[in-house]
Write an enzyme that holds these catalytic residues in place. Structure first.
Site, PDB file in Angstrom:
ATOM      1  N   SER A  78       0.845  -1.194   0.000  1.00  0.00           N
ATOM      2  CA  SER A  78       0.000   0.000   0.000  1.00  0.00           C
ATOM      3  C   SER A  78       0.875   1.237   0.000  1.00  0.00           C
ATOM      4  CB  SER A  78      -0.867   0.023   1.257  1.00  0.00           C
ATOM      5  OG  SER A  78      -0.045   0.244   2.408  1.00  0.00           O
ATOM      6  N   ASP A  79       0.324   2.345  -0.461  1.00  0.00           N
ATOM      7  CA  ASP A  79       0.922   3.620  -0.094  1.00  0.00           C
ATOM      8  C   ASP A  79       0.668   3.768   1.413  1.00  0.00           C
ATOM      9  OD1 ASP A  79       2.151   6.067  -0.200  1.00  0.00           O
ATOM     10  OD2 ASP A  79       1.014   6.767  -1.936  1.00  0.00           O
ATOM     11  N   CYS A  80       1.519   4.511   2.089  1.00  0.00           N
ATOM     12  CA  CYS A  80       1.504   4.470   3.554  1.00  0.00           C
ATOM     13  C   CYS A  80       0.191   4.987   4.131  1.00  0.00           C
ATOM     14  CB  CYS A  80       2.694   5.235   4.110  1.00  0.00           C
ATOM     15  SG  CYS A  80       4.255   4.437   3.692  1.00  0.00           S
ATOM     16  N   ALA A  82      -2.727   3.792   3.357  1.00  0.00           N
ATOM     17  CA  ALA A  82      -3.851   3.671   2.418  1.00  0.00           C
ATOM     18  C   ALA A  82      -4.860   2.633   2.884  1.00  0.00           C
ATOM     19  CB  ALA A  82      -3.337   3.327   1.018  1.00  0.00           C
TER      20      ALA A  82
END
Length: 584
Positions: A78-80, A82
């Protein structure tokens, strides 16, 4: 003018509504290339949702398409934070534990954040997820770690020492990136290259004169090779030691013009002037988008004042990630040359090599440069690529009710307006001639016909494999036809040239059909007076079109191909085009 230069984006709860045709034809196609051709090992799901489904919970994108259809064999992170957005901001599930289930079932393997750490155990205890599902995700991660040799004796990757980062070859390669990536946009009366032997003093003026460390440190280290953050001043001083600098305006966003008189005086005294202007991370970065595509008013005032004061034409060096409207600079005859250098940071010494003729520029614009009025026509939140009416209000509306915008189309494939700088544009210090020597449509009296059977076969196989939108690229990239172009350096400089090949499809620009598409490119080095033959192949997929429903079909009908950018021909760049040829 007067609008703020940037605004934060609502990315943590934004739902990108994308038409099926654009999703297949524009947004997902580059990812397929990266997976099937580039063999990438990592993908990242973003904060936003796509058509109502948060990216990190999007089973269709991550599992069905990326892993199932494209054969992705790696990890998905994930993007952080997300994952937290799935529950907190998108409100996709009723409970956080249900969000854990949606995320893991969708195919997300790594939680860059704390959401899964916090809620996975309770999801397991409540029997919402199983250990088997957790193991499935962990298996993807350990598979990559085994590949990297984390559990074996030291392998080749572990034997690369930190000292390999700053070897002479590595530094040379980084410098080469700035050389190859910079684009010459204007070179009036062959103003460039400069001859350092004829320049006694040089002034670098502008708010980006010293820009380097802030760019280098953005998702990067704070210790570059040699512990030196090279900037535009250094790039010029390596050739003209007597180089001074004056900012003129304090920053790219400042409205303070009190420093312009000092800049004017510096310009009057210097034998040569380089204006270093553009944008920086205060205007556009992750989580913050531009709200206009023009230089600040203060920078425009600085440019005009310095140009008027200088006894000679000046060079404008634009340091920016996003293209900006430079119409006023193109038209000013006292601006001798314009170079778009992107954001090279510590590699900027390579730009100096171009300015002083150690190398000839051959970079091409990878963006279409729109007039600054473009941002008032269409909202950044309207994801449609093709021209048409928008469901979003015009961005410049300050009263209610706001009229809806009108999308003029995006990118060289669909934009219907006048461009400031077209996609693929770029000049050289030498001159070029293109001559088509083989390929369909070479002669007007012979309307060549290409057999569409291989394209039909590719699409039939894709449907049979359950991937009708995304044919396997190993087949899709097979050449249906190949063009041979003789590239002749007709000037005095040995130089690189980047040959771009475009197709114009049947009914181009009508009913959502692209105006043109780039099917190939190649960089070649050609000595002055010599000729090199470049071969560019158009593959099966290049002869397909995507319907409104997102279905890929054979694009039967008449095509044309052209090589180079028509607008650069008047500046001595190569250009050639075919007659019509037919796919049937």
């Amino acid at each position: 003018a007067g609008r703020p230069p940037a605004h934060p984006s609502p990315r943590h709860n934004f739902n990108a509504v994308v038409e099926p045709r654009d999703l297949v034809d524009s947004y997902m196609a580059p990812f397929q290339d990266c997976v099937e051709i580039g063999q990438v090992t990592g993908l990242m799901c973003s904060y936003n949702a796509v058509n109502g489904v948060p990216s990190c919970a999007n089973h269709w994108m991550l599992e069905t398409v990326a892993r199932g259809q494209w054969g992705f064999d790696g990890y998905i992170t994930s993007d952080c934070e997300a994952e937290a957005d799935v529950f907190t901001n998108h409100k996709y599930t009723k409970t956080p534990e249900e969000a854990v289930l949606a995320i893991l079932e969708a195919g997300t393997d790594v939680d860059c954040g704390s959401f899964l750490t916090k809620y996975t155990a309770s999801a397991l205890n409540k029997s919402i997820i199983t250990e088997a599902l957790i193991d499935k995700r962990l298996s993807k991660l350990f598979r990559v770690r085994f590949r990297l040799g984390h559990f074996d004796p030291a392998g080749p990757l572990q034997q690369i020492p930190p000292s390999a980062v700053c070897t002479p070859d590595a530094i040379k390669l980084a410098r080469e990136g700035a050389i190859q990536g910079s684009v010459l946009l204007k070179n009036q009366d062959n103003f460039l290259p400069l001859n350092e032997q004829r320049i006694s003093s040089l002034a670098v003026i502008g708010p980006n004169s010293n820009l380097s460390q802030k760019i280098a440190g953005y998702y990067g280290g704070d210790k570059p090779c040699g512990l030196k953050f090279w900037n535009a001043v250094d790039a010029m001083a390596q050739y003209v030691p007597n180089t001074a600098t004056v900012m003129g305006v304090p920053s790219v966003t400042s409205s303070d013009t009190s420093g312009i008189p000092a800049a004017v005086e510096a310009a009057k005294k210097a034998d040569m002037v380089v204006l270093a202007v553009g944008q920086d991370l205060t205007i556009e970065r992750e989580g913050q988008d531009r709200s206009n595509i023009s230089l600040s008013d203060a920078q425009q005032q600085l440019i005009n004042a310095v140009v008027d004061a200088s006894s000679k034409p000046v060079l404008v060096l634009i340091l920016t990630a996003g293209a900006v409207d430079i119409s006023f600079m193109k038209e000013n005859k006292k601006i001798g040359a314009i170079i778009h250098a992107g954001q090279p940071s510590v590699t900027i010494l390579g730009v100096g090599d171009l300015v002083f003729g150690e190398r000839s520029p051959a970079g091409r614009m990878v963006q279409t440069t729109y007039p600054d009025s473009f941002v008032n026509q269409i909202s950044i939140f309207d994801m449609n690529m093709r021209p048409g009416n928008s469901s979003w209000p015009r961005p410049d509306c300050n009263s209610s009710p706001c009229p809806h915008g009108k999308n003029p189309g995006r990118t060289h494939r669909f934009y219907t307006g006048e461009t400031v700088i077209p996609f693929g544009f770029g000049l050289s210090y030498t001159t070029w001639k293109y001559e088509l020597v083989s390929g369909p449509g070479l002669r007007s009296e012979n309307n060549a016909v290409l057999d569409a059977s291989p394209v039909h076969g590719m699409l039939s196989a894709a449907r049979g494999a359950g991937r009708p939108e995304f044919p396997e690229l190993e087949t899709a990239m097979k050449p249906l036809t190949t063009f041979a172009v003789n590239v002749t350096n007709t000037g005095k400089f040995d130089a690189d040239d980047v040959v771009l090949g475009f197709l114009t499809p049947p009914q181009a620009g009508q009913n959502g059909v692209p105006i043109q598409s780039l099917f190939g490119f190649e960089r070649v080095h050609v000595k002055a007076g010599q000729t090199v033959t470049v071969y560019l192949a158009a593959g099966y997929k290049d002869f397909t079109l995507v319907s409104e429903e997102g279905h890929r079909n054979v694009g039967l009908g008449q095509y044309k191909a052209h090589f180079g950018v028509r607008e650069s021909k008047q500046h001595g760049m190569g250009f050639a085009e075919t007659q019509h040829f037919t796919l049937e």
